[in-house]
Design an enzyme around this catalytic site. Structure first.
Site, PDB file in Angstrom:
ATOM      1  N   GLU A 171      -1.251   6.387  10.688  1.00 28.10           N
ATOM      2  CA  GLU A 171      -0.366   6.141   9.543  1.00 28.10           C
ATOM      3  C   GLU A 171       0.971   6.872   9.698  1.00 28.10           C
ATOM      4  O   GLU A 171       1.049   8.092   9.548  1.00 28.10           O
ATOM      5  CB  GLU A 171      -1.040   6.572   8.235  1.00 28.10           C
ATOM      6  CG  GLU A 171      -2.294   5.797   7.912  1.00 28.10           C
ATOM      7  CD  GLU A 171      -2.043   4.350   7.559  1.00 28.10           C
ATOM      8  OE1 GLU A 171      -0.922   4.010   7.102  1.00 28.10           O
ATOM      9  OE2 GLU A 171      -2.966   3.532   7.733  1.00 28.10           O
ATOM     10  N   GLU A 179      -0.517   9.444  -0.621  1.00 33.13           N
ATOM     11  CA  GLU A 179      -0.470   8.679   0.624  1.00 33.13           C
ATOM     12  C   GLU A 179      -1.874   8.442   1.165  1.00 33.13           C
ATOM     13  O   GLU A 179      -2.189   7.362   1.674  1.00 33.13           O
ATOM     14  CB  GLU A 179       0.386   9.400   1.675  1.00 33.13           C
ATOM     15  CG  GLU A 179       0.669   8.570   2.896  1.00 33.13           C
ATOM     16  CD  GLU A 179       1.456   7.305   2.585  1.00 33.13           C
ATOM     17  OE1 GLU A 179       0.989   6.216   2.991  1.00 33.13           O
ATOM     18  OE2 GLU A 179       2.514   7.388   1.940  1.00 33.13           O
ATOM     19  N   GLU A 210      -5.444   0.391   1.114  1.00 36.68           N
ATOM     20  CA  GLU A 210      -5.041  -0.620   2.093  1.00 36.68           C
ATOM     21  C   GLU A 210      -6.182  -0.972   3.042  1.00 36.68           C
ATOM     22  O   GLU A 210      -6.399  -2.143   3.366  1.00 36.68           O
ATOM     23  CB  GLU A 210      -3.833  -0.133   2.890  1.00 36.68           C
ATOM     24  CG  GLU A 210      -2.556  -0.122   2.078  1.00 36.68           C
ATOM     25  CD  GLU A 210      -1.351   0.353   2.870  1.00 36.68           C
ATOM     26  OE1 GLU A 210      -1.521   0.822   4.019  1.00 36.68           O
ATOM     27  OE2 GLU A 210      -0.229   0.251   2.346  1.00 36.68           O
TER      28      GLU A 210
END
Length: 119
Positions: A27, A68, A75
């Site tokens: 990420e 985050e 996701e």
């Protein structure tokens, strides 16, 4: 009743560390926010302000990382369920992004208020 193994602190810690390593490897946004965090942590330690202000600075900085992490989890779950475009999948991802946006907004405003007050 859930089919869940007995709690094991060391096993659960290893899962958490595995997740952090995966975030760092995959990420980009997490990596950027982690660098920001590592740069700003010493600022919190050495800045001349109250302990309450330092706590607020730390909490908002860590809130950005937590947001985050939450967004990445959302996701991944959405992508696990479907890779096809689906309105609800997109909306779920948008909400995850909103979590990150709001955490960054709170972080920036909090830090600005404290730093303006100091200088």
């Amino acid at each position: 009743m859930r089919n869940q193994p007995k709690y094991n602190f060391f096993k659960n810690t290893s899962y958490a560390l595995k997740g952090l390593v995966d975030l760092i490897k995959t990420e980009t946004s997490f990596k950027i926010e982690l660098i920001i965090t590592l740069v700003l942590l010493p600022v919190i330690i050495f800045i001349d302000t109250t302990l309450t202000n330092k706590a607020l600075m730390f909490i908002t900085l860590m809130g950005m990382i937590l947001a985050e992490t939450t967004n990445s989890a959302i996701e991944r779950v959405v992508d696990l369920v479907t890779l096809e475009h689906h309105d609800m999948a997109g909306r779920a991802k948008d909400v995850g992004s909103a979590i990150v946006f709001l955490s960054i907004f709170i972080f920036v405003i909090t830090w600005l208020i404290i730093l303006i007050d100091i200088f």
